[in-house]
Design an enzyme around this catalytic site. Structure first.
Site, mmCIF file in Angstrom:
data_model
loop_
_atom_site.group_PDB
_atom_site.id
_atom_site.type_symbol
_atom_site.label_atom_id
_atom_site.label_comp_id
_atom_site.label_asym_id
_atom_site.label_seq_id
_atom_site.Cartn_x
_atom_site.Cartn_y
_atom_site.Cartn_z
ATOM 1 N N TYR A 46 0.829 -1.207 0.000
ATOM 2 C CA TYR A 46 0.000 0.000 0.000
ATOM 3 C C TYR A 46 0.865 1.259 0.000
ATOM 4 C CZ TYR A 46 -3.624 3.352 1.039
ATOM 5 O OH TYR A 46 -4.472 4.434 0.953
ATOM 6 N N SER A 128 -3.978 13.948 7.090
ATOM 7 C CA SER A 128 -4.868 13.490 6.019
ATOM 8 C C SER A 128 -6.309 13.388 6.511
ATOM 9 C CB SER A 128 -4.398 12.111 5.543
ATOM 10 O OG SER A 128 -5.402 11.498 4.758
ATOM 11 N N TYR A 152 -9.885 15.649 1.613
ATOM 12 C CA TYR A 152 -10.461 14.930 0.483
ATOM 13 C C TYR A 152 -11.869 15.473 0.350
ATOM 14 C CZ TYR A 152 -6.726 11.575 -0.400
ATOM 15 O OH TYR A 152 -5.543 10.995 -0.768
ATOM 16 N N THR A 178 -6.701 18.211 -1.855
ATOM 17 C CA THR A 178 -6.094 17.282 -2.821
ATOM 18 C C THR A 178 -7.030 17.083 -4.012
ATOM 19 O OG1 THR A 178 -4.865 16.251 -1.059
ATOM 20 C CG2 THR A 178 -5.127 14.961 -3.074
ATOM 21 N N ARG A 187 -4.279 0.287 -8.960
ATOM 22 C CA ARG A 187 -3.043 0.044 -8.202
ATOM 23 C C ARG A 187 -2.808 -1.456 -8.043
ATOM 24 N NH1 ARG A 187 -3.870 4.460 -3.301
ATOM 25 N NH2 ARG A 187 -3.745 6.324 -4.612
ATOM 26 N N LYS A 260 -3.437 20.720 -3.945
ATOM 27 C CA LYS A 260 -2.388 19.704 -4.077
ATOM 28 C C LYS A 260 -2.686 18.791 -5.259
ATOM 29 C CE LYS A 260 -0.232 15.985 -1.311
ATOM 30 N NZ LYS A 260 -0.809 14.742 -1.830
ATOM 31 N N HIS A 284 1.106 12.823 -6.457
ATOM 32 C CA HIS A 284 0.672 11.898 -5.413
ATOM 33 C C HIS A 284 1.659 10.732 -5.280
ATOM 34 C CE1 HIS A 284 -3.302 11.362 -3.149
ATOM 35 N NE2 HIS A 284 -2.640 10.300 -2.756
ATOM 36 N N ARG A 287 0.964 7.636 -7.499
ATOM 37 C CA ARG A 287 -0.072 6.685 -7.077
ATOM 38 C C ARG A 287 -1.364 6.838 -7.863
ATOM 39 N NH1 ARG A 287 1.123 4.682 -2.121
ATOM 40 N NH2 ARG A 287 -0.948 4.640 -1.197
ATOM 41 N N SER A 316 6.657 14.486 -4.279
ATOM 42 C CA SER A 316 6.707 13.322 -5.177
ATOM 43 C C SER A 316 8.144 13.038 -5.603
ATOM 44 C CB SER A 316 5.805 13.487 -6.404
ATOM 45 O OG SER A 316 4.440 13.566 -5.990
ATOM 46 N N GLY A 317 8.784 12.217 -4.778
ATOM 47 C CA GLY A 317 10.138 11.780 -5.090
ATOM 48 C C GLY A 317 11.202 12.291 -4.135
ATOM 49 N N VAL A 318 10.839 13.163 -3.193
ATOM 50 C CA VAL A 318 11.849 13.698 -2.276
ATOM 51 C C VAL A 318 12.281 12.609 -1.290
ATOM 52 C CG1 VAL A 318 12.319 15.368 -0.453
ATOM 53 C CG2 VAL A 318 10.959 16.043 -2.449
ATOM 54 N N ARG A 319 13.561 12.305 -1.304
ATOM 55 C CA ARG A 319 14.098 11.277 -0.405
ATOM 56 C C ARG A 319 15.277 11.782 0.418
ATOM 57 N NH1 ARG A 319 10.102 9.914 -1.757
ATOM 58 N NH2 ARG A 319 9.324 8.057 -2.787
ATOM 59 N N ARG A 339 6.720 9.281 1.603
ATOM 60 C CA ARG A 339 7.016 7.899 1.984
ATOM 61 C C ARG A 339 8.126 7.731 3.028
ATOM 62 N NH1 ARG A 339 5.656 7.114 -3.729
ATOM 63 N NH2 ARG A 339 3.960 5.602 -3.936
HETATM 64 C C1 FNR Z 1 -0.246 9.359 0.204
HETATM 65 N N1 FNR Z 1 -0.577 10.632 -0.248
HETATM 66 C C2 FNR Z 1 -1.720 11.243 0.209
HETATM 67 N N2 FNR Z 1 -2.040 12.499 -0.204
HETATM 68 C C3 FNR Z 1 -3.122 13.130 0.273
HETATM 69 O O1 FNR Z 1 -3.372 14.267 -0.101
HETATM 70 N N3 FNR Z 1 -3.943 12.499 1.184
HETATM 71 C C4 FNR Z 1 -3.701 11.251 1.619
HETATM 72 O O2 FNR Z 1 -4.429 10.709 2.449
HETATM 73 C C5 FNR Z 1 -2.572 10.578 1.099
HETATM 74 N N4 FNR Z 1 -2.304 9.290 1.482
HETATM 75 C C6 FNR Z 1 -1.144 8.675 1.063
HETATM 76 C C7 FNR Z 1 -0.841 7.402 1.511
HETATM 77 C C8 FNR Z 1 0.360 6.809 1.158
HETATM 78 C C9 FNR Z 1 0.692 5.459 1.690
HETATM 79 C C10 FNR Z 1 1.284 7.523 0.328
HETATM 80 C C11 FNR Z 1 2.621 6.934 -0.029
HETATM 81 C C12 FNR Z 1 0.972 8.754 -0.142
HETATM 82 C C13 FNR Z 1 0.345 11.375 -1.143
HETATM 83 C C14 FNR Z 1 1.368 12.166 -0.330
HETATM 84 O O3 FNR Z 1 0.785 13.257 0.312
HETATM 85 C C15 FNR Z 1 2.484 12.698 -1.244
HETATM 86 O O4 FNR Z 1 1.922 13.409 -2.312
HETATM 87 C C16 FNR Z 1 3.355 11.567 -1.788
HETATM 88 O O5 FNR Z 1 3.699 10.682 -0.746
HETATM 89 C C17 FNR Z 1 4.611 12.113 -2.432
HETATM 90 O O6 FNR Z 1 5.354 11.090 -3.038
HETATM 91 P P1 FNR Z 1 6.652 10.416 -2.376
HETATM 92 O O7 FNR Z 1 7.684 11.500 -2.279
HETATM 93 O O8 FNR Z 1 6.238 9.923 -1.037
HETATM 94 O O9 FNR Z 1 7.036 9.330 -3.291
#
Ligand code: FNR
Length: 389
Positions: A46, A128, A152, A178, A187, A260, A284, A287, A316-319, A339
């Site tokens: 997930y 969230s 949401y 979002t 997915r 977002k 996202h 995702r 999105s991609g920051v590590r 993440r």
């Molecule tokens: C998310 N993201 C997300 N975004 C949002 O607006 N509401 C949410 O509830 C969630 N839930 C969620 C669950 C999981 C498991 C992930 C990995 C991501 C998206 C999150 O806010 C963000 O945009 C991404 O995680 C960015 O990408 P990276 O950098 O984590 O790869």
């Protein structure tokens, strides 16, 4: 010399003189693989999974990797200050924790632990809508630390209105709406395991505690959980929304509003025209749309289009710390970390999230300094080259 985020490295080395080493790796790109070994395949799929074959998540990393920092020398980086103003809020660094739903699948302390970790370092926590802990309880765990609320945008106006009122009265200062999830994406990692926590009433805490949500149920949630889950599924997202609908949010939220999931400059312009305060350039984490433009590739065009009208944030991609420097150079005011902190939570609860925040900010501080910057504000597009160009 004042205290710097970079000092965390000396703390680690000094602690090491007692024989101790960090419990988690300091290269945050390694967290995913360790989490995959330690946690169950459902939660790991997930969190780590993406839309389709995962190409967008890979593209996000590749777009950052491809950009390379060109360090500058002899620029007096002895005293550094990473603080920034974002949406009228003073932040200690250009960082917030991204909204991530259902954190209870990773650790029993869930959102409370992540929020406390953010609060301990002054980093905003974005809760969230799909959290496994009600927003009031997360607020209580944070004291008066900086917190934002991610919406949401429900089909049910009264539920949305009620969420906004609850968020406001429990001290969430910025609304993050979002836009990229009007439907759940395809997915495969979740589909192959038929894993969707919401159907078990996990990640529905804000809804099940909401008076407007409950008003639409024939029986209390604890007497008919399935009916509550079905009501949640029916109203959670709304693919029918269009730009004029934003007026409703503007009327019902008196603080800053950030959209977002914006990836096109024209959508960013529409956000500005609708009276919004900012955008998060984000896909996202790959995702939602497989085959989507990488977020870092979309960022410069959006910053050029609306940088003078809106606060441009990025995720999105920051590590790593250098990813943050690159995002700043591409036009972001600050980044959201996703993440990596979820993995930190899964591996070591609040301490794991604190580890992730401190590693990222130490590496950011050092990367800035070693590239010739004493503040985030001095980073510009001229600090990057792109491979192959
Ligand atoms: C998310 N993201 C997300 N975004 C949002 O607006 N509401 C949410 O509830 C969630 N839930 C969620 C669950 C999981 C498991 C992930 C990995 C991501 C998206 C999150 O806010 C963000 O945009 C991404 O995680 C960015 O990408 P990276 O950098 O984590 O790869």
């Amino acid at each position: 010399m004042g205290k710097h985020w970079a000092d965390f490295q000396y703390e680690i080395y000094l602690h090491g003189m007692t024989g101790a080493v960090p419990r988690l790796p300091t290269d945050l790109t390694r967290l995913e693989e360790i989490t995959a070994r330690r946690l169950g395949p459902g939660p790991v799929g997930y969190v780590a999974g993406g839309a389709g074959d995962g190409s967008t998540a890979r593209a996000n990393r590749e777009a950052l990797r491809r950009r390379r920092i060109v360090p500058r020398m002899l620029r007096d980086v002895q005293d550094r200050d990473l603080s920034v103003e974002v949406l009228g809020r003073s932040l200690p660094a250009p960082l917030a924790l991204a909204p991530i739903g259902v954190l209870s699948i990773l650790h029993p302390d869930a959102e409370r632990a992540a929020a406390r970790a953010a609060a301990a370092h002054g980093v905003p926590y974005i809760l969230s809508s799909a959290s496994s802990t009600p927003m009031e309880e997360v607020a209580e765990a944070m004291g008066d630390a900086e917190r934002w609320f991610q919406l949401y945008w429900s089909k049910d106006r009264e539920v949305t209105r009620s969420f906004l009122g609850r968020a406001r009265s429990s001290g969430y200062s910025v609304l993050v709406v979002t836009l990229d999830t009007p439907l759940l994406a395809w997915r495969p990692r979740d589909l192959d395991q038929a894993y969707l926590p919401f159907l078990h009433g996990v990640g529905t805490a804000n809804y099940f505690t909401d008076p407007a949500f409950r008003a639409g149920l024939a029986k209390p949630v604890h007497e008919d959980r399935d009916a509550a889950v079905m009501r949640f599924v029916g109203l959670f997202a709304d693919p029918g929304k269009t730009w004029p609908d934003l007026a409703f949010l503007r009327e019902n939220w008196d603080g800053p509003i950030v959209l977002k999931g914006v990836l096109h400059p024209d959508d960013a312009r529409l956000a500005a025209d609708a009276g919004m305060d900012g955008v998060v350039v984000s896909n996202h984490g790959g995702r939602q749309v497989a085959g989507s433009v990488a977020a870092a590739d979309a960022l410069p065009g959006i910053a050029r289009a609306v940088g003078d009208r809106l606060t441009v944030l990025f995720d999105s991609g920051v590590r790593t710390g250098d990813d943050v420097v690159k995002a700043l150079a591409l036009g972001a005011r600050a980044v959201l970390l996703g993440r990596p902190y979820a993995y930190g939570l899964g591996l070591d609860g609040q301490a794991g999230v604190e580890h992730v925040i401190r590693c990222l900010l130490a590496e950011l501080d050092l990367t800035l300094a070693l590239s010739g910057h004493a503040t985030p504000a001095s980073v510009t597009a001229a600090d990057l080259v792109e491979e192959g160009r």
